[in-house]
Scaffold this motif. Structure first.
Motif, short mmCIF file in Angstrom:
data_model
loop_
_atom_site.label_atom_id
_atom_site.label_comp_id
_atom_site.label_asym_id
_atom_site.label_seq_id
_atom_site.Cartn_x
_atom_site.Cartn_y
_atom_site.Cartn_z
N VAL A 120 -36.46 12.10 -5.04
CA VAL A 120 -37.65 11.96 -5.89
C VAL A 120 -38.49 10.84 -5.02
CG1 VAL A 120 -38.13 10.92 -8.09
CG2 VAL A 120 -36.37 12.19 -7.88
N LEU A 121 -38.15 9.94 -4.48
CA LEU A 121 -38.99 8.99 -3.87
C LEU A 121 -39.86 9.71 -2.76
CD1 LEU A 121 -39.92 6.11 -3.37
CD2 LEU A 121 -38.17 5.93 -1.67
N PRO A 168 -32.54 8.59 -6.26
CA PRO A 168 -33.89 8.20 -5.92
C PRO A 168 -34.48 8.64 -4.88
CG PRO A 168 -32.09 6.43 -5.65
CD PRO A 168 -31.50 7.60 -6.13
N ALA A 190 -37.66 4.49 -10.23
CA ALA A 190 -36.53 4.42 -9.17
C ALA A 190 -36.18 3.13 -8.96
CB ALA A 190 -37.09 5.25 -8.06
N ILE A 209 -34.30 10.98 -12.14
CA ILE A 209 -33.68 10.12 -10.97
C ILE A 209 -32.17 9.88 -11.08
CG2 ILE A 209 -33.79 7.73 -10.43
CD1 ILE A 209 -36.71 7.60 -10.89
N PHE A 257 -42.62 7.78 -11.28
CA PHE A 257 -41.08 8.01 -10.69
C PHE A 257 -40.96 6.93 -9.54
CE2 PHE A 257 -42.27 12.20 -12.09
CZ PHE A 257 -40.97 12.77 -12.46
#
Length: 389
Positions: A65-66, A62, A105, A57, A101
């Motif tokens: 990845v989110l 973020p 984040a 992250i 994750f």
């Protein structure tokens, strides 16, 4: 606010699954040990991915990845709708990866965005929204289960998967673009070297031990209350879990300004938290002898303890850990919380098989009581900030 709402959507499935999986497992003839393994697979997987999640992250930001982990989470939720125990185990692991994750984040974003004096409130509000689904989720789960038709469960899981994904893809975050590269020391080798800080950094060590044992108690409650409540006269797992969730939510909102946010160890405050945890586990254990009233009293005490322990320890660590690898070390601390919840099912399942649910929760009370002295211990002068080698 959009991030907090996304947190609410994301964790709504777990409030249902935490009731459905144990009941479904028991109906299929699974032992408490097997049920504990399936339930524990979720946060056991999360634990391993936490430190890597913090680094990824920081490197990629973020938002990218989110969006990926929301797809993985949606796949896991749909997997529950057409599989049985083996599929549940795989789905729990997929959920574990995505949760590592997702939560990192949002929590790292909160820590970075807020001034120091407001960190504890920000972390508490994140945790608050993650628990709001637990108010009605268990009652909905029991209703779906008692209907005898899993079609409703399938519809709910699909709706949550699609709704969370669609809402998540519209969320924006500050600093969402790719961040600057972390220092060279923050590469993959730093993650492995940071594991040593669990022992060598006295701040991280004490907080991790407290969080690990407390989380074992929380995990045992989450996993086996749906089965234990059936043994109690007038006991209801749905009411217990709802009361606990309501207490967590109200406590984190009402008491959020009471959580220390000054970087100092407040020994009396932490000792009180461990006393609450011990009393809660003891009430749950004695409920088989003294009835539903003490059972629900345990839910209230457990909710207060759960509301205070995690944000208190997390906030304290944001001040005392070295900034150069703070995110990684906080990831390790959160991993200890994940490990504890997982072990609450994996270890306490065999204990329930060997003894009884009541005896198992009495063991939890003794474990919580053992933390009181550690929580009350004042910081020696030799406990100074340590910069990793």
């Amino acid at each position: 606010m959009r991030l907090y709402i996304l947190t609410l959507f994301y964790f709504s499935a777990n409030s249902i699954l935490n009731v459905i999986i144990p009941l479904r497992g028991e109906s299929l003839g699974a032992t408490n040990t097997t049920i504990g393994l399936i339930m524990g697979a979720y946060l056991f997987t999360t634990m391993f991915f936490r430190p890597w999640a913090g680094q990824m992250i920081q490197k990629h930001g973020p938002i990218k990845v989110l969006r990926i982990i929301l797809l993985i989470n949606g796949l896991a939720l749909i997997l529950y709708t057409f599989t049985e125990l083996t599929g549940y185990f795989a789905a729990r692991m997929l959920q574990g990866v995505s949760t590592a994750f997702f939560s990192m984040a949002l929590q790292i974003g909160i820590i970075d965005a807020l001034p120091e004096k407001d960190r504890s409130q920000g972390i508490s509000l994140y945790s608050l929204f993650s628990y709001i689904p637990g108010i009605l989720g268990p009652l909905l789960a029991l209703g779906l289960w008692q209907s005898g038709d899993m079609t409703g469960f399938t519809v709910v899981m699909v709706v949550i998967a699609i709704g969370t994904g669609c809402f998540g893809f519209t969320v924006k975050m500050n600093n969402g673009e790719k961040r600057s590269e972390p220092p060279k020391a923050a590469g993959g080798s730093m993650i492995f070297r940071s594991f040593g800080q669990l022992i060598h950094n006295p701040y991280l060590f004490r907080c991790s031990v407290l969080m690990l044992i407390a989380s074992i108690v929380f995990g045992a409650v989450t996993t086996f209350i749906p089965l234990y409540a059936a043994e109690l006269e007038q006991g209801s797992a749905g009411i217990y879990l709802m009361l606990q969730a309501v207490t967590v939510v109200l406590s984190r909102f009402v008491l959020r300004k009471r959580i220390p946010s000054d970087g100092k160890w407040h020994a009396s405050f932490m000792m009180l938290n461990m006393l609450l945890l011990t009393s809660a586990a003891l009430c749950v254990s004695l409920a088989v002898h003294y009835g539903a009233a003490i059972f629900y009293c345990g839910a209230l005490l457990m909710g207060i303890a759960q509301a205070l322990i995690y944000p208190s320890l997390t906030t304290y660590l944001t001040f005392v850990l070295p900034e150069v690898n703070r995110n990684i070390l906080i990831g390790l601390f959160i991993a200890m919380a994940d490990l504890g919840v997982s072990l609450g099912g994996v270890i306490m399942g065999p204990m329930a098989d060997l003894m009884s649910y009541s005896s198992m929760y009495l063991l939890c009370a003794f474990m919580a009581a053992s933390l009181i002295a550690l929580a009350y211990r004042k910081e020696p002068g030799r406990w100074h900030k340590q910069v990793p080698s």
